[in-house]
Scaffold this active site. Sequence first.
Site, PDB file in Angstrom:
ATOM      1  N   ASP A 365     -24.619  45.679   7.767  1.00  0.00           N
ATOM      2  CA  ASP A 365     -25.933  45.495   8.363  1.00  0.00           C
ATOM      3  C   ASP A 365     -26.566  46.856   8.662  1.00  0.00           C
ATOM      4  O   ASP A 365     -26.180  47.497   9.617  1.00  0.00           O
ATOM      5  CB  ASP A 365     -25.865  44.615   9.618  1.00  0.00           C
ATOM      6  CG  ASP A 365     -24.755  45.046  10.576  1.00  0.00           C
ATOM      7  OD1 ASP A 365     -23.768  45.664  10.150  1.00  0.00           O
ATOM      8  OD2 ASP A 365     -24.882  44.743  11.776  1.00  0.00           O
ATOM      9  N   GLU A 560     -19.638  57.214  14.090  1.00  0.00           N
ATOM     10  CA  GLU A 560     -19.525  55.944  13.360  1.00  0.00           C
ATOM     11  C   GLU A 560     -19.643  56.134  11.856  1.00  0.00           C
ATOM     12  O   GLU A 560     -18.975  55.459  11.069  1.00  0.00           O
ATOM     13  CB  GLU A 560     -20.641  55.027  13.872  1.00  0.00           C
ATOM     14  CG  GLU A 560     -20.811  53.716  13.148  1.00  0.00           C
ATOM     15  CD  GLU A 560     -22.087  52.998  13.551  1.00  0.00           C
ATOM     16  OE1 GLU A 560     -22.054  51.761  13.626  1.00  0.00           O
ATOM     17  OE2 GLU A 560     -23.128  53.668  13.792  1.00  0.00           O
TER      18      GLU A 560
END
Length: 622
Positions: A365, A560
């Site tokens: 996503d 991340e």
Amino acid sequence: MKILLNIEKTFRELLQQEDTDQDKKITKDDLGPKRFVLVDELTKKEEMIEGTYHLSNLLQELATLKEKGELTAEVDLDFIKEEPVQRISRKIRDDYWNELTRTIDKKGLEQILKDEKTSNDIATLYVSAKDEQGIAYFQELEKELKSFKVAILPENYTMDYVDTLNSKPGILALALEKNKSGLQGVPFVVPGGRFNEMYGWDSYFIAAGLLIDNQLDKAMAIAENFRYQIIHYGKILNANRSYYLTRTQPPLYSSLLVDIVKQKTPDLNWLRLHLETVILEYNTVWMVQGGRLTSTALNRYKADGVGMPFEVEPGHFDDVLIEYAKKYNLPVREFEKQYLNRTLVDAELDMYFVHDRSLRESGHDTTDRLINTCANLNSVDINSFLYKYEKDIAYLIKAFFNNAFLSDDLVYTSEQWEQKALFRKEKMNELCWNENAGMYFDYDFVNEKQFPFEAATTFFPLWAKLCSEEQAKQLVEIALPKFVKTGGITGSTKASSIAYSHENAPQRQWDYPFGWAPHQMLLWEGLINYNYSDKAQEMVYRWLWLITKNAVEYNGTIPEKFDLEISSHKVFAEYGNVGTEFDYIAKEGFGWVNASYQLGLQILNNSLKLELNKMTSPEDLF
């Protein structure tokens, strides 16, 4: 060697001299002299600390002692001057996993309920009606703490019911276990940053790191919470929040079980319970015709629910909503309000959000590969994962249950699951393999054609051991060079990112030029599966070099994701970059990047580890 310091004074003077941009870190961007003299409080002996890396290590050691309330204390110079690879790996093993561990119980609930995503005045903890033990425990805790309220999810809740929870979103309970003093939450490990709940596929990659670091109990606890979610919520959730009840995550439960049994022979009753649950998930989540199983006999991601996903930031979908607001002659915010309240319904926009919820179920996503098309695709990733499920189940039945496993009054054999896997492999080769491109593409079963978006998921069949030796050769020799940058592989090729980008849309974080740990980890294992050992060494080195360089230059930051075009954590895309916001001390890294570092070091040969400590550029080695 240790040196006795006045902690507060040294801390203050170090920051004043070296943190010139005042971001509470010492990084390569600071303009200080990058030389700081330490003076031993007892002997008055001086020690010079030089360079961004060593100064940031000093800052972290001082901040740790300061947090403990130490006024004067010894600082270990060995930690300050520790080689980067050893320091990063040590902190992941000894510190970060513990910092990222959570429990939903008396001890751990408050930390989760104070999460920034808890917007209502009194936080809500949802407990499944089937979990009688959990209901009793949490209702007693509610009376004692008075800081949250318990709500019971109906046993057979509908998606319409789930939609009503958006006005009172909350955390979903996870498994409890007995200890000497009563009940406690089964631990789980969160990704980090703002992500303070248990995420589906993140948890598998995190578990891979835990197993390498000899934390078997935590990896098994993740499996316990997977099992709990399937039994009580019907699926492994995107994450354990109420608004994620509509969607699952990429299926990696069987892979976790196989990884666990390869490290330690499990109790057979434990394994039986988990294998039963894997088969239950396979049958009820993935193999329901018209749901996630399509007419091609291959699978898709297909989330439930209607309308915009609850968790996105305001304005995220403005590039889409603007056109519909024009259609209804409304200001964008007014159109959004009416659409959310369902006083205005648009079937075409509803379909857009079916695809959007489904791409979030995929874990990717977002990506232009799946925007407004996800639910129409037999994607390479989901079918690779399910092929691995079928092979794993076959292996576990044969290796541990004498080739006969009873589940739901049915007897399963390894041969049955091998046949399922063979059928899926043949279907994927028929519909997804493209001989001319030397790649796997998602198959659009609605329009009956391949969707030729070049994504890193094309390498997932290598990891699943699905492809032939010749297909592997083409993937490595033809496809892989399109994705390789200095620091690893990008989520898509630049050509596809340009060709399929949508006007006025944000830069999609799972596409070019961004690099993600799961893509690297699955690629490495895939290369090893097909004996491309030298190429695996190269790809591991590229990614670990990137993590090491970033941590050395930016105060231990482990983010991340990365921008591979500039080999940096400074990412300009939707959602920013989690794991980059902290003061003084990098305390937790980021879950799957931590795991990728430990896995990579397990694969990398000793000579390349030496080069890694020297920060030798991959371009000088390969």
